[in-house]
Design an enzyme around this catalytic site. Sequence first.
Site, mmCIF file in Angstrom:
data_model
loop_
_atom_site.group_PDB
_atom_site.id
_atom_site.type_symbol
_atom_site.label_atom_id
_atom_site.label_comp_id
_atom_site.label_asym_id
_atom_site.label_seq_id
_atom_site.Cartn_x
_atom_site.Cartn_y
_atom_site.Cartn_z
ATOM 1 N N GLY A 47 4.787 9.786 2.834
ATOM 2 C CA GLY A 47 4.240 8.439 2.934
ATOM 3 C C GLY A 47 3.248 8.204 1.816
ATOM 4 O O GLY A 47 2.721 9.162 1.229
ATOM 5 N N GLN A 52 -3.678 4.359 -2.788
ATOM 6 C CA GLN A 52 -3.544 5.677 -3.421
ATOM 7 C C GLN A 52 -3.009 5.586 -4.852
ATOM 8 O O GLN A 52 -3.116 6.555 -5.603
ATOM 9 C CB GLN A 52 -2.617 6.583 -2.589
ATOM 10 C CG GLN A 52 -3.234 6.987 -1.265
ATOM 11 C CD GLN A 52 -2.328 7.935 -0.526
ATOM 12 O OE1 GLN A 52 -1.389 7.504 0.135
ATOM 13 N NE2 GLN A 52 -2.563 9.229 -0.658
ATOM 14 N N CYS A 92 -2.744 15.204 2.512
ATOM 15 C CA CYS A 92 -2.783 13.890 1.876
ATOM 16 C C CYS A 92 -2.655 14.088 0.369
ATOM 17 O O CYS A 92 -3.298 14.978 -0.191
ATOM 18 C CB CYS A 92 -4.113 13.214 2.209
ATOM 19 S SG CYS A 92 -4.310 11.599 1.450
ATOM 20 N N LEU A 93 -1.828 13.273 -0.261
ATOM 21 C CA LEU A 93 -1.625 13.429 -1.707
ATOM 22 C C LEU A 93 -2.909 13.185 -2.498
ATOM 23 O O LEU A 93 -3.021 13.636 -3.636
ATOM 24 C CB LEU A 93 -0.517 12.483 -2.194
ATOM 25 C CG LEU A 93 0.871 12.749 -1.589
ATOM 26 C CD1 LEU A 93 1.868 11.733 -2.086
ATOM 27 C CD2 LEU A 93 1.334 14.162 -1.908
ATOM 28 N N HIS A 134 -1.535 7.514 9.589
ATOM 29 C CA HIS A 134 -2.259 8.035 8.423
ATOM 30 C C HIS A 134 -2.307 6.973 7.314
ATOM 31 O O HIS A 134 -3.358 6.726 6.715
ATOM 32 C CB HIS A 134 -1.532 9.308 7.950
ATOM 33 C CG HIS A 134 -2.085 9.945 6.709
ATOM 34 N ND1 HIS A 134 -2.653 11.210 6.701
ATOM 35 C CD2 HIS A 134 -2.146 9.504 5.418
ATOM 36 C CE1 HIS A 134 -3.037 11.501 5.456
ATOM 37 N NE2 HIS A 134 -2.739 10.490 4.660
ATOM 38 N N GLU A 135 -1.162 6.325 7.061
ATOM 39 C CA GLU A 135 -1.101 5.333 5.966
ATOM 40 C C GLU A 135 -1.874 4.062 6.313
ATOM 41 O O GLU A 135 -2.526 3.476 5.444
ATOM 42 C CB GLU A 135 0.355 4.997 5.631
ATOM 43 C CG GLU A 135 1.233 6.167 5.217
ATOM 44 C CD GLU A 135 0.634 7.038 4.136
ATOM 45 O OE1 GLU A 135 -0.219 6.570 3.364
ATOM 46 O OE2 GLU A 135 1.011 8.219 4.082
ATOM 47 N N HIS A 138 -5.357 4.561 5.605
ATOM 48 C CA HIS A 138 -5.639 4.397 4.168
ATOM 49 C C HIS A 138 -5.947 2.930 3.844
ATOM 50 O O HIS A 138 -6.829 2.643 3.028
ATOM 51 C CB HIS A 138 -4.429 4.813 3.319
ATOM 52 C CG HIS A 138 -4.409 6.256 2.910
ATOM 53 N ND1 HIS A 138 -5.408 6.844 2.156
ATOM 54 C CD2 HIS A 138 -3.492 7.226 3.128
ATOM 55 C CE1 HIS A 138 -5.094 8.115 1.937
ATOM 56 N NE2 HIS A 138 -3.944 8.377 2.521
HETATM 57 NI NI NI Z 1 -2.908 10.197 2.581
#
Ligand code: NI
Length: 173
Positions: A47, A52, A92-93, A134-135, A138
């Site tokens: 995701g 991000q 998380c990226l 999670h997204e 963000h």
């Molecule tokens: Ni993340």
Amino acid sequence: MAIREVRKQGDPVLTKKAKLVEKFNDPLLEQLVEDMFETMYQAPGVGLAAPQVGISKRVLVADCGEEYGGPYVLINPKIIHSEGTQIGIEGCLSFPNLYGDVERAYKVIVKAQNLKGKWFKIEAEKLLSRCFQHEIDHLDGILFVDKATNLRELSPEEYKKERADKESQLVVS
Ligand code: NI
């Protein structure tokens, strides 16, 4: 399509509340979504939220694999129902090599718009539910480290091992 730079821990865009998308059928929005998919697949992750890649707009993409359907594009998403709980390891990226255990709803129903502005509802369980939560966090400037316990750095080998042990519970997004 182009791979965009993933913003990392400490970048102020990650803790800002993202703005609603108001313009649809927009080539710039379509380009953003294409680039987000390319960036997510290359990472790889399941995701990605627009902040991000430095764009403070309420857009997310997700692909948790065949069993979850998709890939998904959710614009201006809102969780309208949640039930149950699940605790699982999350990454998380924007936080390379960092993982933690996060409690999330087991199931959510999310209302969102597509690229044309049409509203739809989607029901998600397990990994996809975790990913959407999670997204969407963000988009509100909330990061998984704010909610995680037992935060730890894992090497690629350790990560692979945990992933093998708990495949269905692992998300990097
Ligand atoms: Ni993340």
